[in-house]
Design a protein around this motif. Structure first.
Motif, short mmCIF file in Angstrom:
data_model
loop_
_atom_site.label_atom_id
_atom_site.label_comp_id
_atom_site.label_asym_id
_atom_site.label_seq_id
_atom_site.Cartn_x
_atom_site.Cartn_y
_atom_site.Cartn_z
N ARG A 1 -15.08 -2.43 16.82
CA ARG A 1 -14.52 -2.69 15.18
C ARG A 1 -14.98 -1.35 14.72
NH1 ARG A 1 -15.37 -7.84 11.81
NH2 ARG A 1 -13.63 -8.43 13.11
N PHE A 2 -13.64 -0.83 14.15
CA PHE A 2 -13.73 0.68 13.58
C PHE A 2 -13.09 0.63 12.35
CE2 PHE A 2 -9.63 1.16 15.22
CZ PHE A 2 -9.00 2.04 14.45
N VAL A 3 -13.73 1.57 11.36
CA VAL A 3 -13.02 1.18 9.89
C VAL A 3 -12.50 2.79 9.67
CG1 VAL A 3 -15.13 2.35 8.90
CG2 VAL A 3 -13.43 1.13 7.37
N VAL A 4 -11.06 2.82 9.13
CA VAL A 4 -10.31 3.97 8.83
C VAL A 4 -10.86 4.43 7.54
CG1 VAL A 4 -8.20 5.04 8.47
CG2 VAL A 4 -8.50 3.25 10.23
N ILE B 1 -6.49 10.85 12.15
CA ILE B 1 -6.98 9.73 11.68
C ILE B 1 -8.58 9.94 11.85
CG2 ILE B 1 -7.21 7.27 11.39
CD1 ILE B 1 -4.33 8.54 10.96
N LYS B 2 -9.30 9.65 10.55
CA LYS B 2 -10.48 9.98 10.88
C LYS B 2 -11.30 8.44 10.60
CE LYS B 2 -11.39 14.80 9.95
NZ LYS B 2 -12.11 16.06 9.07
N GLY B 3 -12.36 8.30 11.28
CA GLY B 3 -12.70 6.79 11.26
C GLY B 3 -14.23 6.89 11.68
N ARG B 4 -14.96 5.74 11.70
CA ARG B 4 -16.03 5.58 12.20
C ARG B 4 -16.41 4.25 12.86
NH1 ARG B 4 -18.64 2.75 8.06
NH2 ARG B 4 -17.68 3.57 6.20
N ILE B 5 -17.04 4.03 13.84
CA ILE B 5 -17.35 2.69 14.55
C ILE B 5 -18.33 1.78 13.79
CG2 ILE B 5 -18.23 1.55 16.74
CD1 ILE B 5 -15.67 3.05 17.39
N LEU B 6 -17.88 0.57 13.60
CA LEU B 6 -18.86 -0.26 12.84
C LEU B 6 -19.83 -0.88 13.89
CD1 LEU B 6 -16.57 -2.24 10.33
CD2 LEU B 6 -18.23 -0.14 9.89
N HIS B 7 -19.38 -1.36 14.95
CA HIS B 7 -20.15 -1.90 15.99
C HIS B 7 -19.20 -2.46 17.11
CE1 HIS B 7 -18.88 -5.68 14.11
NE2 HIS B 7 -18.74 -6.06 14.83
N SER B 8 -19.75 -2.51 18.38
CA SER B 8 -19.15 -2.83 19.58
C SER B 8 -19.70 -4.23 19.90
CB SER B 8 -19.26 -1.98 20.75
OG SER B 8 -20.55 -1.86 20.98
N MET C 1 0.88 -0.89 0.15
CA MET C 1 0.05 0.12 0.03
C MET C 1 0.92 1.35 -0.19
SD MET C 1 -2.91 -0.58 -0.03
CE MET C 1 -3.27 -2.05 -0.66
N SER C 2 0.36 2.20 -0.62
CA SER C 2 1.18 3.57 -0.48
C SER C 2 1.10 4.46 0.35
CB SER C 2 0.87 4.21 -2.12
OG SER C 2 -0.55 4.65 -1.97
N ILE C 3 -0.08 4.43 1.28
CA ILE C 3 -0.27 5.25 2.34
C ILE C 3 -0.75 4.25 3.59
CG2 ILE C 3 -2.72 5.67 1.66
CD1 ILE C 3 -2.38 8.39 3.10
N TYR C 4 -0.16 4.55 4.69
CA TYR C 4 -0.50 3.86 5.90
C TYR C 4 -0.17 4.68 7.26
CZ TYR C 4 4.20 1.94 6.57
OH TYR C 4 5.67 1.83 6.55
N ALA C 5 -0.58 4.56 8.20
CA ALA C 5 -0.05 5.30 9.35
C ALA C 5 0.10 4.37 10.58
CB ALA C 5 -1.29 6.27 9.83
N ILE C 6 0.78 4.60 11.60
CA ILE C 6 0.92 3.84 12.66
C ILE C 6 0.30 4.72 13.99
CG2 ILE C 6 2.60 2.64 14.64
CD1 ILE C 6 4.27 2.21 12.25
N ILE C 7 -0.80 4.14 14.58
CA ILE C 7 -1.41 4.97 15.88
C ILE C 7 -1.41 4.32 17.03
CG2 ILE C 7 -3.12 5.92 13.86
CD1 ILE C 7 -4.92 3.89 15.13
N GLU C 8 -1.58 4.93 18.04
CA GLU C 8 -1.59 4.43 19.31
C GLU C 8 -2.93 4.38 20.03
OE1 GLU C 8 0.30 5.19 23.79
OE2 GLU C 8 1.51 6.13 21.95
N THR C 9 -3.63 3.43 20.23
CA THR C 9 -4.95 3.59 21.01
C THR C 9 -5.09 2.18 21.76
OG1 THR C 9 -7.52 3.81 20.57
CG2 THR C 9 -5.98 2.57 18.90
N PRO D 1 -6.51 3.33 5.13
CA PRO D 1 -7.69 3.80 4.77
C PRO D 1 -8.57 2.54 4.02
CG PRO D 1 -6.07 5.25 3.79
CD PRO D 1 -5.42 4.05 4.36
N GLY D 2 -9.99 2.58 4.46
CA GLY D 2 -10.73 1.50 3.95
C GLY D 2 -10.62 0.29 4.70
N ARG D 3 -9.90 -0.19 5.63
CA ARG D 3 -9.81 -1.36 6.21
C ARG D 3 -10.38 -1.05 7.63
NH1 ARG D 3 -4.55 -4.77 5.68
NH2 ARG D 3 -6.00 -6.02 6.42
#
Length: 117
Positions: A103-106, A67-74, A1-9, A18-20
């Motif tokens: 579970r969240f999607v970026v 990083i913007k995302g949304r929760i799919l479900h808990s 992939m050409s773009i990715y990020a490493i986050i701490e959560t 993005p998209g996963r």
């Protein structure tokens, strides 16, 4: 992939694209009943962003990276059974634990106000 990020959560570091979608044990100070589906989340603890061949590393976090995302479900994880036994004392103890996770999607990765997708 050409773009990715490493986050701490959730006490761990994740490589996100993005998209996963990803499973996180807990978000900071969010209770499971507030984690409805399609809840928008912003993650500011971004350790590194790679865009094409450019790598941006924070110290400890990148300033202006979101990083913007949304929760799919808990949901609840599988139950872990803990069994303790003292053989000479004839004592036994059995209990279990279920970790709540979400579970969240970026959706997108932003650096200094620009969308990198």
């Amino acid at each position: 992939m050409s773009i990715y990020a490493i986050i701490e959560t959730g006490g761990e570091q994740l490589r996100v694209e993005p998209g996963r979608f990803y499973d996180i044990c807990h978000f900071a100070s969010l209770k499971p009943n507030f984690l409805d589906s399609n809840t928008k989340i912003l993650i500011y603890r971004v350790l590194m962003i790679r865009h094409k061949s450019i790598i941006n590393i924070g110290h400890p976090w990148l300033k202006g990276a979101i990083i913007k995302g949304r929760i799919l479900h808990s949901h609840l994880e599988n139950k872990i059974t803990v069994y303790k036994m003292n053989s000479k004392k004839k004592t036994r103890r059995k209990f279990g634990h279920r970790q709540s996770s979400a579970r969240f999607v970026v959706d997108s990765i932003y650096l200094n106000g620009k969308n990198l997708i």
